[in-house]
Scaffold this motif. Structure first.
Motif, mmCIF file in Angstrom:
data_model
loop_
_atom_site.group_PDB
_atom_site.id
_atom_site.type_symbol
_atom_site.label_atom_id
_atom_site.label_comp_id
_atom_site.label_asym_id
_atom_site.label_seq_id
_atom_site.Cartn_x
_atom_site.Cartn_y
_atom_site.Cartn_z
ATOM 1 N N HIS A 41 42.068 30.642 36.553
ATOM 2 C CA HIS A 41 43.335 31.373 36.435
ATOM 3 C C HIS A 41 43.930 31.642 37.832
ATOM 4 O O HIS A 41 45.105 31.392 38.070
ATOM 5 N N TYR A 43 43.363 30.080 40.517
ATOM 6 C CA TYR A 43 43.754 28.803 41.126
ATOM 7 C C TYR A 43 45.171 28.414 40.707
ATOM 8 O O TYR A 43 46.030 28.116 41.532
ATOM 9 N N GLU A 44 45.415 28.485 39.398
ATOM 10 C CA GLU A 44 46.760 28.121 38.911
ATOM 11 C C GLU A 44 47.808 29.119 39.375
ATOM 12 O O GLU A 44 48.933 28.744 39.713
ATOM 13 N N ALA A 45 47.413 30.411 39.381
ATOM 14 C CA ALA A 45 48.354 31.452 39.802
ATOM 15 C C ALA A 45 48.751 31.247 41.261
ATOM 16 O O ALA A 45 49.916 31.409 41.627
ATOM 17 N N ASP A 48 51.230 28.635 41.754
ATOM 18 C CA ASP A 48 52.560 29.119 41.383
ATOM 19 C C ASP A 48 53.059 30.200 42.333
ATOM 20 O O ASP A 48 54.103 30.807 42.087
ATOM 21 N N LYS A 50 51.723 33.210 42.989
ATOM 22 C CA LYS A 50 51.596 34.618 42.578
ATOM 23 C C LYS A 50 50.554 35.326 43.441
ATOM 24 O O LYS A 50 49.537 34.733 43.783
ATOM 25 N N GLN A 54 48.952 40.483 40.836
ATOM 26 C CA GLN A 54 49.601 40.192 39.561
ATOM 27 C C GLN A 54 48.570 39.784 38.505
ATOM 28 O O GLN A 54 48.833 39.848 37.311
ATOM 29 N N TYR B 27 45.561 30.966 31.256
ATOM 30 C CA TYR B 27 46.732 31.015 32.116
ATOM 31 C C TYR B 27 48.022 30.828 31.312
ATOM 32 O O TYR B 27 49.022 31.510 31.526
ATOM 33 N N ILE B 41 52.528 43.720 32.735
ATOM 34 C CA ILE B 41 51.075 43.766 32.522
ATOM 35 C C ILE B 41 50.400 42.757 33.434
ATOM 36 O O ILE B 41 50.832 41.608 33.518
ATOM 37 N N SER B 42 49.339 43.202 34.148
ATOM 38 C CA SER B 42 48.668 42.235 35.018
ATOM 39 C C SER B 42 47.981 41.180 34.153
ATOM 40 O O SER B 42 47.392 41.486 33.121
ATOM 41 N N GLU B 43 48.080 39.944 34.627
ATOM 42 C CA GLU B 43 47.668 38.806 33.801
ATOM 43 C C GLU B 43 46.207 38.857 33.378
ATOM 44 O O GLU B 43 45.846 38.424 32.293
ATOM 45 N N TYR B 47 41.796 38.849 29.628
ATOM 46 C CA TYR B 47 40.421 38.344 29.526
ATOM 47 C C TYR B 47 39.432 39.308 28.861
ATOM 48 O O TYR B 47 38.674 38.875 27.996
ATOM 49 N N PRO B 70 40.771 22.763 37.726
ATOM 50 C CA PRO B 70 39.536 23.225 37.100
ATOM 51 C C PRO B 70 39.489 22.992 35.588
ATOM 52 O O PRO B 70 40.501 22.680 34.976
#
Lengths: 255, 117
Positions: A41, A43-45, A48, A50, A54, B27, B41-43, B47, B70
């Motif tokens: 997550h 890595y992708e963020a 982008d 972020k 966040q 994601y 809201i924090s992402e 989880y 990944p």
């Protein structure tokens, strides 16, 4: 496992989370699972653009605790680690003592060793948990981890001193029994090293005892023998850590 | 029920709804939530919720390699998950109707009293 390219901040968060969950006694596979998922997550963020806040929010601590709450404690792993560490320490002691002659342990030594080992394990786990949960400088972190290690070292020494002053019932083991116990201890240590995929215990064991044994075969003076065996011990341990350190650095670079 | 608890229950329902459509990974879910207006809201919040839903067997997950980058963990609903989603929708619609009628009746009245339109 190949590591993804991540910012230092994200990498530190994942490392902290890993240590925090592990020292909270969570299941290893579950830890690996969530850390990998968050790594993907982050890595992708980051691709982008972020910021880490966040994803983990303003308080990474709170977020770590939130994750921890959803995970089960792995009691079977604890039941596995504790005897392994206790037996490991005892095996280490036994091998050293067998080389000096037949074994003899007092009740105080046996119980004291077990209790000190348990205190050491819990001390280290609690410290790791604390360190990963709080934002501390590297220096403070290091000092804190040294603390339970030095306390248990002192306790070991204290046991030996008290043992000389107070007599408690002791277990005497004959020559053959001692050698047998020494061999069992050695097999145990080799097994643990294979299991842990590290030679550190065996290297320290050899560094501690082999120089003295080999030197005793020479015609050198006793004092010279003693001093050189201590020097050689430090050199072997030092070289081993230096080699391991270099290898680690190389692996880090190649990723 | 505190505000955060209420929010969590709502997030649970929204996640179930998002997963219901098709297999999704974390994601993607976070992105979708943010597109729908949950950007405050924090992402990472999803989880712990997903972990609990997986433990309660509302969702299952499978790891798949992605073309670049990944491995991703894809979630899908179980039968229990679908039931939980339906139960949530029912609760939500009821709550929505009640809250809307409260707002409609009571705030209209207050606006009149205050001389606002």
């Amino acid at each position: 496992m190949e590591k993804l390219k991540l910012s230092d901040k994200s990498r530190k968060f994942l490392d902290d989370l890993n240590v925090y969950l592990f020292s909270s006694g969570k299941k290893e596979e579950e830890i690996k699972d969530i850390v990998e998922e968050l790594e993907a997550h982050l890595y992708e963020a980051e691709l982008d653009g972020k910021p880490i806040e966040q994803i983990v929010g303003e308080s990474p601590k709170q977020y770590m605790a939130m994750i921890s709450k959803e995970m089960n404690i792995d009691y079977t792993a604890w039941a596995k680690y504790i005897p392994i560490i206790v037996f490991g320490v005892m095996a280490f002691m036994i091998i050293g003592d067998v080389l000096e002659g037949p074994l003899s342990y007092s009740l105080l030594q046996i119980i004291g060793t077990i209790v000190t080992c348990l205190l050491f394990i819990f001390g280290v786990f609690i410290t790791f948990r604390y360190v990963s949960y709080h934002d501390l400088s590297k220096k403070v972190e290091f000092m804190m981890i040294i603390l339970p290690i030095s306390i248990s070292m002192l306790l070991f020494i204290l046991i030996q001193i008290v043992n000389r002053i107070y007599e408690t019932p002791s277990v005497e083991i004959g020559g053959l029994g001692s050698i047998l116990l020494g061999i069992i201890a050695l097999i145990l240590l080799i097994g643990m090293s294979l299991w842990g995929k590290t030679a550190v215990m065996l290297v320290v064991l050899i560094a501690l005892h082999l120089p003295a044994i080999l030197l005793s075969l020479t015609t050198l003076q006793e004092e010279t023998q003693l001093i050189s065996s201590i020097v050689i011990t430090y050199i072997i341990i030092g070289l081993y850590f230096y080699g391991t350190f270099k290898k680690m650095k190389k692996e880090e670079k190649s990723v | 029920m505190s505000q955060t608890q209420m929010m969590k229950g709502i997030l649970d329902g929204c996640l179930l709804a998002i997963i219901n459509g098709k297999e999704v990974y974390g994601y993607e879910m976070a992105e979708r939530l943010s597109e729908y207006g949950f950007e405050s809201i924090s992402e990472g919040t999803i989880y712990p919720l997903l972990m609990r839903m997986e433990r309660e067997k509302l969702v299952t997950s499978v790891r798949k390699a992605s073309t670049a980058g990944p491995k991703r963990k894809y979630y899908s609903l179980t039968k229990e998950g679908e039931e939980a989603l339906n139960a949530f929708l029912k609760r939500w619609r009821h709550l929505e109707t009640s809250v809307n009628s409260v707002i409609k009746q009571e705030t209209n009245g207050r606006n009149r009293e205050n001389g606002e339109t």
